[in-house]
Design a protein around this motif. Sequence first.
Motif, PDB file in Angstrom:
ATOM      1  N   SER A 147       0.815  -1.204  -0.089  1.00  0.00           N
ATOM      2  CA  SER A 147       0.113  -0.029   0.001  1.00  0.00           C
ATOM      3  C   SER A 147       0.854   1.409   0.028  1.00  0.00           C
ATOM      4  CB  SER A 147      -0.808  -0.416   1.134  1.00  0.00           C
ATOM      5  OG  SER A 147      -0.277   0.360   2.423  1.00  0.00           O
ATOM      6  N   GLU A 148       0.309   2.233  -0.449  1.00  0.00           N
ATOM      7  CA  GLU A 148       1.011   3.455  -0.410  1.00  0.00           C
ATOM      8  C   GLU A 148       1.259   4.073   1.054  1.00  0.00           C
ATOM      9  OE1 GLU A 148      -1.121   6.398  -2.981  1.00  0.00           O
ATOM     10  OE2 GLU A 148      -0.662   5.338  -4.748  1.00  0.00           O
ATOM     11  N   ASP A 149       0.267   3.727   1.736  1.00  0.00           N
ATOM     12  CA  ASP A 149       0.489   4.306   3.107  1.00  0.00           C
ATOM     13  C   ASP A 149       1.859   3.630   3.997  1.00  0.00           C
ATOM     14  OD1 ASP A 149      -1.516   5.850   3.169  1.00  0.00           O
ATOM     15  OD2 ASP A 149      -2.897   4.632   4.228  1.00  0.00           O
ATOM     16  N   GLU A 150       1.809   2.184   3.677  1.00  0.00           N
ATOM     17  CA  GLU A 150       2.969   1.655   4.255  1.00  0.00           C
ATOM     18  C   GLU A 150       4.218   1.885   3.541  1.00  0.00           C
ATOM     19  OE1 GLU A 150       4.953  -0.815   6.982  1.00  0.00           O
ATOM     20  OE2 GLU A 150       2.824  -0.174   6.987  1.00  0.00           O
ATOM     21  N   ALA A 151       4.207   2.013   2.296  1.00  0.00           N
ATOM     22  CA  ALA A 151       5.467   2.417   1.753  1.00  0.00           C
ATOM     23  C   ALA A 151       6.009   3.764   2.150  1.00  0.00           C
ATOM     24  CB  ALA A 151       5.168   2.351   0.237  1.00  0.00           C
ATOM     25  N   ARG A 153       6.108   4.865   4.911  1.00  0.00           N
ATOM     26  CA  ARG A 153       7.170   4.761   5.947  1.00  0.00           C
ATOM     27  C   ARG A 153       8.496   4.609   5.678  1.00  0.00           C
ATOM     28  NH1 ARG A 153       6.417   0.717   9.018  1.00  0.00           N
ATOM     29  NH2 ARG A 153       7.271   1.517  10.690  1.00  0.00           N
ATOM     30  N   TRP A 154       8.775   4.092   4.493  1.00  0.00           N
ATOM     31  CA  TRP A 154      10.316   3.930   3.962  1.00  0.00           C
ATOM     32  C   TRP A 154      10.726   4.863   2.949  1.00  0.00           C
ATOM     33  CZ3 TRP A 154      12.150   0.793   7.669  1.00  0.00           C
ATOM     34  CH2 TRP A 154      11.444   0.068   8.191  1.00  0.00           C
ATOM     35  N   VAL A 155       9.925   5.262   2.005  1.00  0.00           N
ATOM     36  CA  VAL A 155      10.089   5.802   0.746  1.00  0.00           C
ATOM     37  C   VAL A 155       9.247   7.029   0.477  1.00  0.00           C
ATOM     38  CG1 VAL A 155      10.777   5.693  -1.558  1.00  0.00           C
ATOM     39  CG2 VAL A 155      10.953   3.670  -0.010  1.00  0.00           C
ATOM     40  N   THR A 156      10.025   8.347   0.464  1.00  0.00           N
ATOM     41  CA  THR A 156       9.053   9.395   0.382  1.00  0.00           C
ATOM     42  C   THR A 156       9.266   9.893  -1.192  1.00  0.00           C
ATOM     43  OG1 THR A 156      11.110  10.709   0.587  1.00  0.00           O
ATOM     44  CG2 THR A 156       9.724  10.249   2.442  1.00  0.00           C
ATOM     45  N   THR A 157       8.295  10.738  -1.453  1.00  0.00           N
ATOM     46  CA  THR A 157       8.039  11.013  -3.139  1.00  0.00           C
ATOM     47  C   THR A 157       9.322  11.902  -3.579  1.00  0.00           C
ATOM     48  OG1 THR A 157       7.317  13.341  -2.586  1.00  0.00           O
ATOM     49  CG2 THR A 157       5.559  11.341  -2.710  1.00  0.00           C
ATOM     50  N   ALA A 158       9.701  12.152  -4.745  1.00  0.00           N
ATOM     51  CA  ALA A 158      10.849  12.850  -5.108  1.00  0.00           C
ATOM     52  C   ALA A 158      10.821  14.333  -4.762  1.00  0.00           C
ATOM     53  CB  ALA A 158      10.912  12.665  -6.802  1.00  0.00           C
ATOM     54  N   GLU A 159       9.479  14.845  -4.516  1.00  0.00           N
ATOM     55  CA  GLU A 159       9.367  16.155  -4.193  1.00  0.00           C
ATOM     56  C   GLU A 159       9.731  16.454  -2.935  1.00  0.00           C
ATOM     57  OE1 GLU A 159       7.387  15.115  -7.776  1.00  0.00           O
ATOM     58  OE2 GLU A 159       6.913  14.165  -5.879  1.00  0.00           O
ATOM     59  N   THR A 160       9.651  15.351  -1.838  1.00  0.00           N
ATOM     60  CA  THR A 160      10.054  15.679  -0.669  1.00  0.00           C
ATOM     61  C   THR A 160      11.460  14.951  -0.047  1.00  0.00           C
ATOM     62  OG1 THR A 160       8.481  13.726   0.040  1.00  0.00           O
ATOM     63  CG2 THR A 160       7.586  16.004  -0.053  1.00  0.00           C
ATOM     64  N   SER A 161      11.936  14.089  -0.801  1.00  0.00           N
ATOM     65  CA  SER A 161      13.104  13.158  -0.303  1.00  0.00           C
ATOM     66  C   SER A 161      14.203  14.174  -0.104  1.00  0.00           C
ATOM     67  CB  SER A 161      13.302  12.380  -1.559  1.00  0.00           C
ATOM     68  OG  SER A 161      14.551  11.399  -1.091  1.00  0.00           O
ATOM     69  N   PRO A 162      14.967  13.888   1.174  1.00  0.00           N
ATOM     70  CA  PRO A 162      15.991  14.544   1.479  1.00  0.00           C
ATOM     71  C   PRO A 162      17.316  13.897   0.630  1.00  0.00           C
ATOM     72  CG  PRO A 162      15.420  13.234   3.182  1.00  0.00           C
ATOM     73  CD  PRO A 162      14.313  13.384   2.046  1.00  0.00           C
ATOM     74  N   HIS A 163      16.941  12.813  -0.151  1.00  0.00           N
ATOM     75  CA  HIS A 163      18.016  12.030  -0.977  1.00  0.00           C
ATOM     76  C   HIS A 163      17.907  12.885  -2.260  1.00  0.00           C
ATOM     77  CE1 HIS A 163      19.214   8.802   1.359  1.00  0.00           C
ATOM     78  NE2 HIS A 163      18.062   8.427   1.954  1.00  0.00           N
ATOM     79  N   VAL A 164      16.985  13.307  -2.867  1.00  0.00           N
ATOM     80  CA  VAL A 164      17.047  13.890  -4.062  1.00  0.00           C
ATOM     81  C   VAL A 164      17.611  15.328  -3.982  1.00  0.00           C
ATOM     82  CG1 VAL A 164      15.526  14.865  -5.823  1.00  0.00           C
ATOM     83  CG2 VAL A 164      14.694  12.615  -4.906  1.00  0.00           C
ATOM     84  N   SER A 165      17.403  15.914  -2.781  1.00  0.00           N
ATOM     85  CA  SER A 165      17.868  17.160  -2.817  1.00  0.00           C
ATOM     86  C   SER A 165      19.634  17.038  -2.082  1.00  0.00           C
ATOM     87  CB  SER A 165      17.426  17.919  -1.461  1.00  0.00           C
ATOM     88  OG  SER A 165      17.210  17.291  -0.278  1.00  0.00           O
ATOM     89  N   GLY A 166      19.913  15.944  -2.013  1.00  0.00           N
ATOM     90  CA  GLY A 166      21.337  15.643  -1.523  1.00  0.00           C
ATOM     91  C   GLY A 166      21.497  15.913  -0.204  1.00  0.00           C
ATOM     92  N   ALA A 216       9.379   8.768  14.268  1.00  0.00           N
ATOM     93  CA  ALA A 216       8.772   7.386  14.296  1.00  0.00           C
ATOM     94  C   ALA A 216       9.441   6.708  12.865  1.00  0.00           C
ATOM     95  CB  ALA A 216       7.395   6.992  14.587  1.00  0.00           C
ATOM     96  N   ASP A 217       9.044   7.766  12.066  1.00  0.00           N
ATOM     97  CA  ASP A 217       9.167   7.304  10.513  1.00  0.00           C
ATOM     98  C   ASP A 217       9.111   8.399   9.638  1.00  0.00           C
ATOM     99  OD1 ASP A 217       6.534   7.443   9.441  1.00  0.00           O
ATOM    100  OD2 ASP A 217       5.967   5.253  10.886  1.00  0.00           O
ATOM    101  N   PRO A 218       9.323   8.401   8.372  1.00  0.00           N
ATOM    102  CA  PRO A 218       9.136   9.534   7.562  1.00  0.00           C
ATOM    103  C   PRO A 218       7.544  10.225   7.460  1.00  0.00           C
ATOM    104  CG  PRO A 218      10.551   8.044   6.307  1.00  0.00           C
ATOM    105  CD  PRO A 218       9.968   7.555   7.321  1.00  0.00           C
ATOM    106  N   THR A 219       6.794   9.358   7.816  1.00  0.00           N
ATOM    107  CA  THR A 219       5.438  10.026   7.815  1.00  0.00           C
ATOM    108  C   THR A 219       4.898  11.112   9.041  1.00  0.00           C
ATOM    109  OG1 THR A 219       4.356   8.005   9.367  1.00  0.00           O
ATOM    110  CG2 THR A 219       4.475   7.813   6.720  1.00  0.00           C
ATOM    111  N   GLN A 220       6.000  10.829  10.032  1.00  0.00           N
ATOM    112  CA  GLN A 220       5.899  11.778  11.114  1.00  0.00           C
ATOM    113  C   GLN A 220       6.682  12.961  10.783  1.00  0.00           C
ATOM    114  OE1 GLN A 220       3.576  10.808  13.727  1.00  0.00           O
ATOM    115  NE2 GLN A 220       3.313   9.027  12.092  1.00  0.00           N
ATOM    116  N   ASP A 221       7.408  13.058   9.890  1.00  0.00           N
ATOM    117  CA  ASP A 221       8.231  14.338   9.438  1.00  0.00           C
ATOM    118  C   ASP A 221       7.598  15.373   8.800  1.00  0.00           C
ATOM    119  OD1 ASP A 221      10.223  16.084   8.654  1.00  0.00           O
ATOM    120  OD2 ASP A 221      11.669  14.429   8.045  1.00  0.00           O
TER     121      ASP A 221
END
Length: 226
Positions: A147-151, A153-166, A216-221
């Motif tokens: 599910s998108e909700d469970e996912a 908790r581990w992977v964010t969207t490209a728009e919000t990911s701190p990995h994409v921004s470096g 707790a996980d990215p959904t709380q950020d």
Amino acid sequence: MARTPPSARTPTRRIRRLRVVGLPVALPVVLVAALLAVLAVIAAALGHQVAKSSSGSSPSAASPLNSFHLEHPGALGEADGVVPDGVTVFDDAIPAVANLDPGLLDALRQAATAAADNGVEFLVNSGWRSPEYQNQLLREAVAKYGSEDEAARWVTTAETSPHVSGDAVDIGRSDATAWLSEHGAEYGLCRIYRNEPWHYELRTHAIDHGCPRLYADPTQDPRMQQ
């Protein structure tokens, strides 16, 4: 008293002889069976331990996303942030490292240099990622977790990911994450999510005030609520 004829005593001797001879034959069979049973128990216990280790139950286990780019690389490669095995924070030729925020990269290298004195090496499981790579990871996380909700908790969207921004790095090996959990704040390196002991970001205020409380996980950020 009359003596018993020899022919009458013969069966008794044979029976006793057979009993005495039979013990040495049966005893090894029992011992072998017991030994095999013990070995089976040991093998089962070892198998359980291996399965437990591979399941990622350890708090310092590697990211569950690490296998995605190995199993489903598609058209993505190092230019998108895919990380080969054995990459360290000093590998400038790898885009996942070179494209990290300069402040984060500098802090990582300072910490890695200090950690090396204790025999600890900082390997990079993931660093900077292209939006395409991040989106692929998100699609595969949805397929993996159901599910998108469970996912989320581990992977964010490209728009919000701190990995994409470096601005984020996933450090491999439990000795490195253990070292960072103890000393990372001295360099402004903080773990951000309770469920991701490998994920570190730069928080310069941590040098004087310590790292902030874990989400707790990215959904709380709050950054992920865009």
